[in-house]
Write an enzyme that holds these catalytic residues in place. Structure first.
Site, PDB file in Angstrom:
ATOM      1  N   HIS A  96       0.794  -0.959  -0.065  1.00 55.79           N
ATOM      2  CA  HIS A  96      -0.126   0.134  -0.070  1.00 55.79           C
ATOM      3  C   HIS A  96       0.587   1.156   0.161  1.00 55.79           C
ATOM      4  O   HIS A  96       0.279   2.558  -0.109  1.00 55.79           O
ATOM      5  CB  HIS A  96      -1.182   0.124   1.333  1.00 55.79           C
ATOM      6  CG  HIS A  96      -2.474   0.715   0.525  1.00 55.79           C
ATOM      7  ND1 HIS A  96      -3.489   0.721   1.291  1.00 55.79           N
ATOM      8  CD2 HIS A  96      -2.792   1.434  -0.194  1.00 55.79           C
ATOM      9  CE1 HIS A  96      -4.656   0.964   1.294  1.00 55.79           C
ATOM     10  NE2 HIS A  96      -4.113   1.937  -0.003  1.00 55.79           N
ATOM     11  N   ASP A 119      -9.922  -0.305   3.547  1.00 56.01           N
ATOM     12  CA  ASP A 119      -9.088  -1.091   4.822  1.00 56.01           C
ATOM     13  C   ASP A 119      -8.525  -1.353   6.120  1.00 56.01           C
ATOM     14  O   ASP A 119      -9.790  -0.481   6.786  1.00 56.01           O
ATOM     15  CB  ASP A 119      -7.562   0.151   4.382  1.00 56.01           C
ATOM     16  CG  ASP A 119      -6.235  -0.622   4.786  1.00 56.01           C
ATOM     17  OD1 ASP A 119      -5.072   0.069   4.551  1.00 56.01           O
ATOM     18  OD2 ASP A 119      -5.879  -1.170   5.295  1.00 56.01           O
ATOM     19  N   HIS A 121      -6.771  -1.123   8.371  1.00 57.69           N
ATOM     20  CA  HIS A 121      -5.412  -0.127   8.626  1.00 57.69           C
ATOM     21  C   HIS A 121      -6.018   1.367   7.912  1.00 57.69           C
ATOM     22  O   HIS A 121      -6.364   1.621   7.081  1.00 57.69           O
ATOM     23  CB  HIS A 121      -4.276  -0.159   8.337  1.00 57.69           C
ATOM     24  CG  HIS A 121      -3.761  -1.503   8.816  1.00 57.69           C
ATOM     25  ND1 HIS A 121      -4.138  -2.609   7.888  1.00 57.69           N
ATOM     26  CD2 HIS A 121      -3.665  -2.206   9.927  1.00 57.69           C
ATOM     27  CE1 HIS A 121      -4.080  -3.675   8.363  1.00 57.69           C
ATOM     28  NE2 HIS A 121      -3.652  -4.045   9.856  1.00 57.69           N
ATOM     29  N   ASP A 123      -3.310   3.980   7.778  1.00 55.46           N
ATOM     30  CA  ASP A 123      -2.103   3.777   6.845  1.00 55.46           C
ATOM     31  C   ASP A 123      -1.962   5.561   7.148  1.00 55.46           C
ATOM     32  O   ASP A 123      -1.177   6.088   5.808  1.00 55.46           O
ATOM     33  CB  ASP A 123      -2.164   3.735   5.482  1.00 55.46           C
ATOM     34  CG  ASP A 123      -2.202   2.038   4.847  1.00 55.46           C
ATOM     35  OD1 ASP A 123      -2.762   1.496   3.956  1.00 55.46           O
ATOM     36  OD2 ASP A 123      -2.548   0.877   6.189  1.00 55.46           O
ATOM     37  N   HIS A 136       4.411   0.976   4.051  1.00 49.31           N
ATOM     38  CA  HIS A 136       2.899   0.584   3.541  1.00 49.31           C
ATOM     39  C   HIS A 136       2.063   1.247   4.716  1.00 49.31           C
ATOM     40  O   HIS A 136       0.987   1.268   4.418  1.00 49.31           O
ATOM     41  CB  HIS A 136       2.831  -0.864   3.501  1.00 49.31           C
ATOM     42  CG  HIS A 136       2.399  -1.393   4.521  1.00 49.31           C
ATOM     43  ND1 HIS A 136       2.029  -3.091   4.084  1.00 49.31           N
ATOM     44  CD2 HIS A 136       3.703  -1.326   5.571  1.00 49.31           C
ATOM     45  CE1 HIS A 136       1.991  -3.233   5.194  1.00 49.31           C
ATOM     46  NE2 HIS A 136       2.562  -2.454   5.949  1.00 49.31           N
ATOM     47  N   ASP A 234      -7.278  -2.049  -0.013  1.00 49.49           N
ATOM     48  CA  ASP A 234      -6.616  -2.568   0.844  1.00 49.49           C
ATOM     49  C   ASP A 234      -6.952  -4.031   0.648  1.00 49.49           C
ATOM     50  O   ASP A 234      -7.962  -4.032   1.426  1.00 49.49           O
ATOM     51  CB  ASP A 234      -6.198  -2.341   1.766  1.00 49.49           C
ATOM     52  CG  ASP A 234      -4.511  -3.297   2.485  1.00 49.49           C
ATOM     53  OD1 ASP A 234      -4.090  -2.789   3.403  1.00 49.49           O
ATOM     54  OD2 ASP A 234      -4.949  -3.864   2.447  1.00 49.49           O
ATOM     55  N   ASP A 236      -6.703  -6.096   2.764  1.00 49.86           N
ATOM     56  CA  ASP A 236      -6.925  -6.935   3.872  1.00 49.86           C
ATOM     57  C   ASP A 236      -8.236  -6.437   4.812  1.00 49.86           C
ATOM     58  O   ASP A 236      -8.476  -6.005   5.507  1.00 49.86           O
ATOM     59  CB  ASP A 236      -5.891  -6.272   5.088  1.00 49.86           C
ATOM     60  CG  ASP A 236      -5.558  -5.376   5.104  1.00 49.86           C
ATOM     61  OD1 ASP A 236      -4.208  -5.075   5.563  1.00 49.86           O
ATOM     62  OD2 ASP A 236      -6.161  -4.396   5.133  1.00 49.86           O
ATOM     63  N   GLU A 279      -1.771  -5.235  -1.587  1.00 50.56           N
ATOM     64  CA  GLU A 279      -1.528  -6.170  -0.736  1.00 50.56           C
ATOM     65  C   GLU A 279      -2.387  -7.880  -0.627  1.00 50.56           C
ATOM     66  O   GLU A 279      -2.329  -8.344  -0.119  1.00 50.56           O
ATOM     67  CB  GLU A 279      -2.000  -5.719   0.464  1.00 50.56           C
ATOM     68  CG  GLU A 279      -1.329  -4.561   0.933  1.00 50.56           C
ATOM     69  CD  GLU A 279       0.194  -4.573   1.700  1.00 50.56           C
ATOM     70  OE1 GLU A 279       0.522  -5.621   1.891  1.00 50.56           O
ATOM     71  OE2 GLU A 279       1.004  -2.964   1.863  1.00 50.56           O
TER      72      GLU A 279
HETATM   73  C1  LIG Z   1      -1.668   0.027  11.876  1.00 53.16           C
HETATM   74  N1  LIG Z   1      -0.062  -0.172  11.668  1.00 53.16           N
HETATM   75  C2  LIG Z   1       0.508  -1.096  11.318  1.00 53.16           C
HETATM   76  C3  LIG Z   1       0.285  -2.059   9.457  1.00 53.16           C
HETATM   77  C4  LIG Z   1      -0.155  -1.228   8.758  1.00 53.16           C
HETATM   78  C5  LIG Z   1      -0.733  -1.703   7.613  1.00 53.16           C
HETATM   79  C6  LIG Z   1      -0.588  -1.613   6.069  1.00 53.16           C
HETATM   80  B1  LIG Z   1      -1.604  -1.508   5.493  1.00 53.16           B
HETATM   81  O1  LIG Z   1      -0.984  -1.050   4.461  1.00 53.16           O
HETATM   82  O2  LIG Z   1      -1.546  -2.984   4.843  1.00 53.16           O
HETATM   83  O3  LIG Z   1      -2.961  -1.185   5.795  1.00 53.16           O
HETATM   84  C7  LIG Z   1       1.177  -2.035  12.461  1.00 53.16           C
HETATM   85  C8  LIG Z   1       1.734  -1.648  13.410  1.00 53.16           C
HETATM   86  N2  LIG Z   1       1.478  -2.522  14.695  1.00 53.16           N
HETATM   87  C9  LIG Z   1       2.255  -3.542  14.193  1.00 53.16           C
HETATM   88  C10 LIG Z   1       1.857  -4.695  15.962  1.00 53.16           C
HETATM   89  C11 LIG Z   1       2.003  -4.271  16.793  1.00 53.16           C
HETATM   90  C12 LIG Z   1       1.470  -3.246  16.778  1.00 53.16           C
HETATM   91  C13 LIG Z   1       1.695  -1.944  15.571  1.00 53.16           C
HETATM   92  C14 LIG Z   1       1.982  -0.387  10.814  1.00 53.16           C
HETATM   93  O4  LIG Z   1       2.770  -1.463  10.345  1.00 53.16           O
HETATM   94  O5  LIG Z   1       1.880   1.114  11.058  1.00 53.16           O
HETATM   95 MN   LIG Z   2      -3.584  -0.681   3.395  1.00 51.01          MN
HETATM   96 MN   LIG Z   3      -4.383  -3.146   5.590  1.00 53.69          MN
HETATM   97 MN   LIG Z   4      -0.207  -4.728   4.195  1.00 50.89          MN
END
Ligand SMILES: CN[C@](CCCC[B-](O)(O)O)(CCN1CCCCC1)C(=O)O
Ligand SMILES: [Mn+2]
Ligand SMILES: [Mn+2]
Ligand SMILES: [Mn+2]
Length: 312
Positions: A96, A119, A121, A123, A136, A234, A236, A279
């Site tokens: 992403h 999504d 998330h 992001d 991402h 996304d 997901d 993704e």
């Molecule tokens: C929620 N934020 C995450 C996930 C980002 C997903 C990107 B997408 O493109 O797939 O939407 C995760 C951060 N967490 C990881 C596990 C411990 C707590 C923080 C990050 O890495 O910033």
């Molecule tokens: Mn995303």
């Molecule tokens: Mn996501």
């Molecule tokens: Mn991702």
């Protein structure tokens, strides 16, 4: 309708290999043929090639900054060209972080636009709030005017200028938002429909409110016409029981029907101008059926954007 497909086999916005195979898997499932069966003209611009960055040392937590910057500059130019050729852009990811280039290029072609971000998330981490350093999880912060002061100029990102206003963004499907992201969303007053609201309102009401919200803006802004919509989807966002082959799955996601309804509704607005489908990671499926189900759902989401309706 006509679709211009751009494949972006890129994975450096996160740390799990395999997502670069997304474009080929989606094509192999018959996207072009199925779009043409809908009466949609299709031009496939092929896959972008991204040169290997030998020296791309992490910058603090931030990973692969130079690779992500270079890839998105190329993608921005590609999406702009697709729009200038008159197509609805279809960007196949890849992770992403590619939304940075896709939305930037779309905006370079059409000016102000609305963003519907589907999504699990948000992001919207900044380079300073990210826990993981994975870009991402950050693309929205690179794109918003209101966060310009929170995103340092990074190597290979000097081409990037913020191009989206926070009030022109709607999130749907949120269920895994970091504390700093939640703070940013509240501070900026960004419109969000988490999975709680999807449950509470139902997807039809969520889509009505999304479209009312995005069109209400044009009465107050100089831009009298409704803004073109950029849908950044996304995979997901969809429940892992339906779309398991993805890098950051989160339980409690959209059903297949809710996911498709979102695209059908946006198609009916006539404002859909670009779509990202990102993704999909074949290596994250435990079985071939996991991969097939994920890829098939991705294709059906894209078909919904181009007029496929379930009534036949
Ligand atoms: C929620 N934020 C995450 C996930 C980002 C997903 C990107 B997408 O493109 O797939 O939407 C995760 C951060 N967490 C990881 C596990 C411990 C707590 C923080 C990050 O890495 O910033
Ligand atoms: Mn995303
Ligand atoms: Mn996501
Ligand atoms: Mn991702």
């Amino acid at each position: 309708r006509s679709a211009g497909i751009v494949g972006a086999p890129f994975c450096k916005g996160q740390s799990r290999g395999g997502v670069e195979d997304g474009p080929e898997r989606i094509r192999a499932a018959g996207l072009q043929r199925r779009l043409q069966q809908l009466g949609c003209a299709v031009k496939d611009y092929g896959n972008l090639t991204f040169e290997d960055m030998s020296l791309d040392e992490p910058m603090g937590l931030l990973k692969s900054v130079r690779a992500v910057g270079a890839a998105n500059q190329k993608l921005s130019e590609a999406v702009r060209a697709v729009k200038e050729d008159g197509h609805t852009a279809v960007m196949l990811g890849g992770d992403h972080s590619l939304a940075i280039g896709s939305i930037h290029g779309h905006s370079a072609a059409v000016g102000e636009l609305s963003v519907v971000w589907v999504d699990a998330h948000a992001d919207i981490n900044t380079p300073l709030t990210t826990y993981t350093g994975n870009i991402h999880g950050q693309p929205v912060s690179y794109l918003l005017h209101e966060l310009r002061s929170k995103v340092p100029v990074l190597p290979n990102f000097s081409w990037l200028k913020p191009c989206v206003s926070a009030a022109d963004v709607v999130f749907i499907g949120l269920r895994d938002v970091d504390p700093a992201e939640h703070y940013i969303l509240k501070m900026l007053g960004v419109k969000t429909f988490s999975m709680s609201e999807v449950d509470q309102l139902g997807v039809a009401r969520v889509m009505e409110e999304t479209c009312d919200y995005l069109s209400a803006r044009c009465f107050v802004s100089l831009n009298r016409g409704k803004k073109p919509i950029h849908l950044s989807y996304d995979i997901d966002a969809i429940d892992p029981s339906v779309a398991p082959a993805t890098g950051t799955p989160v339980v409690g996601g959209l059903t297949y029907r809710e996911g498709v309804y979102i695209t059908e509704h946006l198609c009916q607005t006539g404002l859909l101008s670009a779509v990202d489908l990102v993704e999909v990671n074949p290596l994250r499926g435990q079985t071939e059926e996991d991969v097939r189900s994920t890829v098939s759902t991705a294709v059906d989401l894209l078909l919904g954007c181009f007029g496929r309706v379930r009534e036949g």
